[in-house]
Design a protein around this motif. Structure first.
Motif, PDB file in Angstrom:
ATOM      1  N   ILE A 164       0.851  -1.199   0.000  1.00 36.83           N
ATOM      2  CA  ILE A 164       0.000   0.000   0.000  1.00 36.83           C
ATOM      3  C   ILE A 164       0.883   1.244   0.000  1.00 36.83           C
ATOM      4  O   ILE A 164       1.767   1.387   0.855  1.00 36.83           O
ATOM      5  N   CYS A 165       0.647   2.143  -0.953  1.00 38.60           N
ATOM      6  CA  CYS A 165       1.350   3.430  -0.986  1.00 38.60           C
ATOM      7  C   CYS A 165       0.441   4.514  -0.431  1.00 38.60           C
ATOM      8  O   CYS A 165      -0.701   4.664  -0.883  1.00 38.60           O
ATOM      9  N   LEU A 166       0.941   5.268   0.539  1.00 33.72           N
ATOM     10  CA  LEU A 166       0.233   6.442   1.053  1.00 33.72           C
ATOM     11  C   LEU A 166       0.933   7.664   0.487  1.00 33.72           C
ATOM     12  O   LEU A 166       2.148   7.822   0.673  1.00 33.72           O
ATOM     13  N   ILE A 167       0.187   8.531  -0.179  1.00 33.17           N
ATOM     14  CA  ILE A 167       0.803   9.716  -0.792  1.00 33.17           C
ATOM     15  C   ILE A 167       0.235  10.976  -0.151  1.00 33.17           C
ATOM     16  O   ILE A 167      -0.949  11.296  -0.315  1.00 33.17           O
ATOM     17  N   GLY A 168       1.087  11.671   0.597  1.00 35.57           N
ATOM     18  CA  GLY A 168       0.694  12.916   1.249  1.00 35.57           C
ATOM     19  C   GLY A 168       1.613  14.039   0.828  1.00 35.57           C
ATOM     20  O   GLY A 168       2.205  13.989  -0.262  1.00 35.57           O
ATOM     21  N   THR A 169       1.746  15.043   1.680  1.00 39.02           N
ATOM     22  CA  THR A 169       2.645  16.155   1.338  1.00 39.02           C
ATOM     23  C   THR A 169       3.838  16.153   2.294  1.00 39.02           C
ATOM     24  O   THR A 169       4.760  15.387   2.111  1.00 39.02           O
ATOM     25  N   ASP A 184      -0.535  -2.721  -4.583  1.00 40.13           N
ATOM     26  CA  ASP A 184      -1.906  -3.164  -4.827  1.00 40.13           C
ATOM     27  C   ASP A 184      -2.876  -1.992  -4.706  1.00 40.13           C
ATOM     28  O   ASP A 184      -3.916  -1.963  -5.351  1.00 40.13           O
ATOM     29  N   ILE A 185      -2.511  -1.039  -3.836  1.00 39.81           N
ATOM     30  CA  ILE A 185      -3.385   0.119  -3.564  1.00 39.81           C
ATOM     31  C   ILE A 185      -2.551   1.386  -3.455  1.00 39.81           C
ATOM     32  O   ILE A 185      -1.479   1.389  -2.832  1.00 39.81           O
ATOM     33  N   LEU A 196      -3.400  10.339 -10.940  1.00 42.79           N
ATOM     34  CA  LEU A 196      -2.979  10.240 -12.348  1.00 42.79           C
ATOM     35  C   LEU A 196      -1.738   9.360 -12.472  1.00 42.79           C
ATOM     36  O   LEU A 196      -1.651   8.504 -13.359  1.00 42.79           O
ATOM     37  N   ALA A 197      -0.778   9.538 -11.544  1.00 44.98           N
ATOM     38  CA  ALA A 197       0.449   8.730 -11.562  1.00 44.98           C
ATOM     39  C   ALA A 197       0.124   7.260 -11.324  1.00 44.98           C
ATOM     40  O   ALA A 197       0.676   6.367 -11.987  1.00 44.98           O
ATOM     41  N   ALA A 198      -0.789   6.994 -10.376  1.00 43.46           N
ATOM     42  CA  ALA A 198      -1.178   5.607 -10.067  1.00 43.46           C
ATOM     43  C   ALA A 198      -1.866   4.954 -11.270  1.00 43.46           C
ATOM     44  O   ALA A 198      -1.647   3.778 -11.562  1.00 43.46           O
ATOM     45  N   VAL A 224      -1.974   0.786 -11.312  1.00 44.05           N
ATOM     46  CA  VAL A 224      -2.246   0.280  -9.960  1.00 44.05           C
ATOM     47  C   VAL A 224      -3.676  -0.265  -9.926  1.00 44.05           C
ATOM     48  O   VAL A 224      -4.609   0.405 -10.395  1.00 44.05           O
ATOM     49  N   PRO A 225      -3.891  -1.475  -9.356  1.00 42.78           N
ATOM     50  CA  PRO A 225      -5.232  -2.081  -9.377  1.00 42.78           C
ATOM     51  C   PRO A 225      -6.310  -1.295  -8.632  1.00 42.78           C
ATOM     52  O   PRO A 225      -7.458  -1.286  -9.050  1.00 42.78           O
ATOM     53  N   ARG A 226      -5.948  -0.659  -7.509  1.00 44.68           N
ATOM     54  CA  ARG A 226      -6.969   0.071  -6.740  1.00 44.68           C
ATOM     55  C   ARG A 226      -6.434   1.443  -6.326  1.00 44.68           C
ATOM     56  O   ARG A 226      -5.355   1.551  -5.737  1.00 44.68           O
ATOM     57  N   ILE A 227      -7.227   2.483  -6.614  1.00 43.12           N
ATOM     58  CA  ILE A 227      -6.806   3.870  -6.335  1.00 43.12           C
ATOM     59  C   ILE A 227      -7.894   4.564  -5.516  1.00 43.12           C
ATOM     60  O   ILE A 227      -9.048   4.635  -5.934  1.00 43.12           O
ATOM     61  N   VAL A 228      -7.501   5.072  -4.342  1.00 42.90           N
ATOM     62  CA  VAL A 228      -8.451   5.737  -3.443  1.00 42.90           C
ATOM     63  C   VAL A 228      -7.891   7.106  -3.055  1.00 42.90           C
ATOM     64  O   VAL A 228      -6.682   7.252  -2.840  1.00 42.90           O
ATOM     65  N   GLY A 229      -8.761   8.103  -2.991  1.00 39.85           N
ATOM     66  CA  GLY A 229      -8.337   9.448  -2.584  1.00 39.85           C
ATOM     67  C   GLY A 229      -9.178   9.940  -1.425  1.00 39.85           C
ATOM     68  O   GLY A 229     -10.306   9.481  -1.217  1.00 39.85           O
TER      69      GLY A 229
END
Length: 382
Positions: A8-13, A90-91, A105-107, A112-117
């Motif tokens: 799981i990748c978490l993308i923040g600032t 996976d996410i 957009l990058a995912a 990537v199979p599952r993208i959540v924002g």
């Protein structure tokens, strides 16, 4: 890797924000056996070590946080896509406006199979100005660009999460932005074992404001109300925690801040790290904000058992049941705020009553453990 274990990748600032507000969530993901990669734009040795200590992997990436530079944004998105592709998660779960746009957009480009924002509030561009103030051209432009980018990126999200029920109406419905699925989380939650209830101070009575010193946080209304109340009740204390943001046009000026300090209307320790200690010294927490996601500062104050005065606007109204754990007021009204403050000074038994209810409300709605489990389900499950 078993069926249950996922990358799981978490993308923040910024890394400090992730450590402040995502720490217990990262711990939960690790505990559940997942591999977690935490993307941030400003890792130092210290913050990178703190992420590793949680059992997660820090990943640095570039993001043009302010400004509207499409070339910088395209370059950042391609670099981000390459980093995501190398991990092959996976996410991907991104939060805050720019990471949700460009992380999504990058995912998508990285397949990537599952993208959540998740949007924890709509931000400055969607926060209304007071009736006497005209909206700037820059603000209108930023909003138009954001809506355009949301329309492009949101179609690739499997799910978008909001904190309060007003935000999806004001963003998605109003601007006809298509999404596959929407969930409402409520507050991010607060560590109820760390923020414990303590008796409110009644001698003296102290009113506390925590936040960036910006117009949209209600700082001007707080200061004006404090000035009015101080004339009748010089013994009552008003404390302001938070720093001036010199780059923000809606920030309180240093001159104005000095005036209120010199006139003995407020105490201003500035930006502090021990927020909890200040909440414990206070009697009533005040946030006259114009709009929020669901403010963490209010949740922390409630967990400590504090009466809350806040505005009847999106995000803020989710924290107070009027007349139960505090008082809701209309936004932009320093007079209304001063009247409610005066009421509490004259009725200290109400401060005690509201305080007890605040803690109960925090346990019911804002327990970080419950909220993290809920967020976990929203991210993992279709």
């Amino acid at each position: 890797m078993g069926a249950k274990e996922m990358k799981i990748c978490l993308i923040g600032t910024v890394a400090s924000s992730t450590l402040n507000f995502r720490k217990t969530f990262i711990e939960l993901l690790i505990q559940e056996g997942h591999e977690v990669y935490v993307f941030a734009t400003d890792y130092s040795e210290k913050t990178s070590a703190a992420i590793k200590a949680l059992g997660a992997e820090p990943v640095s990436y570039q993001l043009n946080r302010g400004g509207l530079n499409p070339f910088a944004d395209i370059t950042s998105t391609i670099q981000l896509k390459n980093k995501i592709k190398t991990i092959a998660p996976d996410i991907v779960f991104s939060y805050f406006a720019k990471p949700v746009i460009f992380g999504t957009l990058a995912a998508k480009l990285a397949k990537v199979p599952r993208i959540v924002g998740m949007l924890e509030g709509l931000g400055y561009a969607f926060t209304p100005e007071p009736p006497h103030k005209k909206e700037s051209f820059k603000k209108k432009l930023v909003r138009a660009v954001q809506i355009f980018l949301y329309k492009i990126s949101f179609r690739y999200l499997d799910r978008i999460i909001f904190l309060n029920p007003d935000d999806p109406v004001d963003l998605l419905e109003k601007h006809k932005i298509k999404v596959k699925d929407v969930k409402i989380l409520g507050g991010i939650g607060v560590d109820l074992e760390k923020f414990k209830p303590t008796p409110p101070s009644l001698d003296p009575i102290r009113f506390l404001f925590i936040g960036r010193l910006l117009a949209e946080k209600g700082i001007f209304e707080f200061l004006k109300a404090a000035e009015i109340v101080k004339q009748q009740h010089p013994e009552v204390e008003f404390i302001v925690l938070g720093a001036i943001d010199k780059d923000n046009p809606s920030s309180l000026s240093q001159n104005d801040l000095e005036y209120y300090k010199q006139a003995n209307i407020i105490t201003h320790p500035g930006h502090v790290d021990n927020v909890q200690a200040w909440i414990e010294k206070s009697s009533v927490f005040v946030l006259p904000s114009y709009r929020e996601g669901v403010p963490c500062s209010t949740q922390e104050a409630m967990a400590c058992g504090r009466t809350v005065i806040t505005t009847d606007v999106p995000g803020c109204r989710q924290t107070v049941k009027d007349g139960v754990n505090g008082i809701l007021i209309p936004s932009y009204s320093a007079n209304e705020l001063s009247e409610k403050i005066d009421f509490l000074i004259n009725n200290p038994s109400m401060i005690i009553y509201f305080s007890e209810k605040s803690r109960i409300f925090a346990e019911e709605y804002f327990d970080a453990k419950t909220q993290n489990q809920k967020l976990f389900k929203f991210i993992l499950k279709s």
